[in-house]
Design a protein around this motif. Structure first.
Motif, short mmCIF file in Angstrom:
data_model
loop_
_atom_site.label_atom_id
_atom_site.label_comp_id
_atom_site.label_asym_id
_atom_site.label_seq_id
_atom_site.Cartn_x
_atom_site.Cartn_y
_atom_site.Cartn_z
N ASP A 183 2.88 11.40 -15.39
CA ASP A 183 1.69 12.25 -15.49
C ASP A 183 2.05 13.59 -16.12
N ASN A 214 0.82 -1.20 0.00
CA ASN A 214 0.00 0.00 0.00
C ASN A 214 0.86 1.26 0.00
N LYS A 215 1.97 1.22 0.67
CA LYS A 215 2.85 2.37 0.74
C LYS A 215 3.78 2.37 -0.47
N LYS A 216 3.63 3.41 -1.29
CA LYS A 216 4.43 3.49 -2.51
C LYS A 216 5.84 3.94 -2.20
N ASP A 217 6.75 3.42 -2.99
CA ASP A 217 8.13 3.83 -2.87
C ASP A 217 8.31 5.23 -3.46
N LYS A 218 9.28 5.96 -2.95
CA LYS A 218 9.52 7.32 -3.45
C LYS A 218 9.86 7.32 -4.93
N LYS A 219 10.60 6.30 -5.35
CA LYS A 219 10.95 6.22 -6.77
C LYS A 219 9.71 6.01 -7.63
N ASP A 220 8.80 5.13 -7.15
CA ASP A 220 7.55 4.90 -7.89
C ASP A 220 6.71 6.16 -7.96
N GLU A 221 6.65 6.89 -6.83
CA GLU A 221 5.89 8.14 -6.82
C GLU A 221 6.49 9.14 -7.79
N LYS A 222 7.82 9.21 -7.82
CA LYS A 222 8.49 10.14 -8.75
C LYS A 222 8.23 9.74 -10.19
N GLU A 264 5.63 8.07 -11.34
CA GLU A 264 4.23 8.39 -11.65
C GLU A 264 4.07 9.89 -11.89
N GLU A 265 4.74 10.70 -11.07
CA GLU A 265 4.66 12.15 -11.23
C GLU A 265 5.21 12.59 -12.58
#
Length: 235
Positions: A102, A88-96, A98-99
């Protein structure tokens, strides 16, 4: 002491000694048997004790095994919770990622809209420029038509008149190829989208609201009107 007495005494001593040795041997045998019996009893008691200890150990191991199984279940549940929590908790790399994805998608969409808008504006500008040029050419076409109409029938075979006729036809063919077409007027129903009525006449030869005469030819460019036909409308 006589010899016989001495022999007899020796025999008696030998018998006594043999009897004593026999008694001692019997005593040792009895002691050995008793010791063996005691040893067997001790071994039996030891085996029984070991069996009791084994049973007690098994009884003690059952709760321990249950506790160990419970601990394993808790540990497994904790790992599953941790694992599920990590999912459930996304990794910072995955968030980056995705950002950035997008942002790139938005930029591509904006660029596509800009490209479409630019193409539309270019097309509109091209049409505006083309219509402006055509409007400036149409008076030349009008002069060609007036000049050719003024040539007498006997002079139409003149090389000069023939040359002017060919130039006029070439000009009209070129305009038609780029999308310029004359508007049909005489004999058709008046249409304010294409015709500009400058006169009105009552004439029974024409139907109601019919174009009776054309004073100036109108033209369209790609389905849009460049110049309205100047006409006289009957009835």
């Amino acid at each position: 002491m006589s010899k016989e007495d001495m022999i007899k005494e020796a025999v008696e001593e030998a018998k006594a000694k043999a009897a004593k040795e026999a008694e001692e041997q019997a005593a040792r045998t009895d002691e050995q048997s008793e010791a063996e019996e005691q040893t067997e009893e001790a071994e039996e008691m030891e085996d029984a004790s070991e069996d009791d200890e084994a049973d007690a150990s098994e009884d003690a191991e059952e709760p321990a095994a249950e506790e160990e199984a419970a601990d394993d279940d808790k540990e497994k549940s904790g790992k599953e919770k941790k694992l599920f929590g990590r999912k459930n908790k996304k990794d910072k790399k995955d968030e980056k990622i995705e950002e950035l994805t997008d942002r790139l998608t938005r930029q591509m969409a904006e660029f596509d809209n800009f490209r479409k808008r630019t193409e539309k504006e270019k097309s509109q500008m091209y049409e505006i420029g083309a219509k402006d040029i055509i409007e400036k050419i149409l008076p030349v076409v009008d002069n060609f038509e007036r000049g050719l109409a003024a040539v007498p029938e006997e002079d139409k075979a003149n090389p000069f008149a023939e040359g002017m006729e060919k130039i006029y036809k070439q000009l009209m063919t070129t305009l038609e190829e780029i999308g310029v077409k004359p508007i049909e007027a005489v004999g058709n129903e008046f249409n304010p989208d294409y015709h500009n009525a400058v006169m009105h006449v009552e004439d029974e030869e024409f139907g109601e609201n019919t174009v009776a005469e054309e004073f100036q030819k109108g033209y369209t460019y790609r389905e849009s009107v460049v110049r309205h036909s100047m006409v006289k409308v009957a009835n």
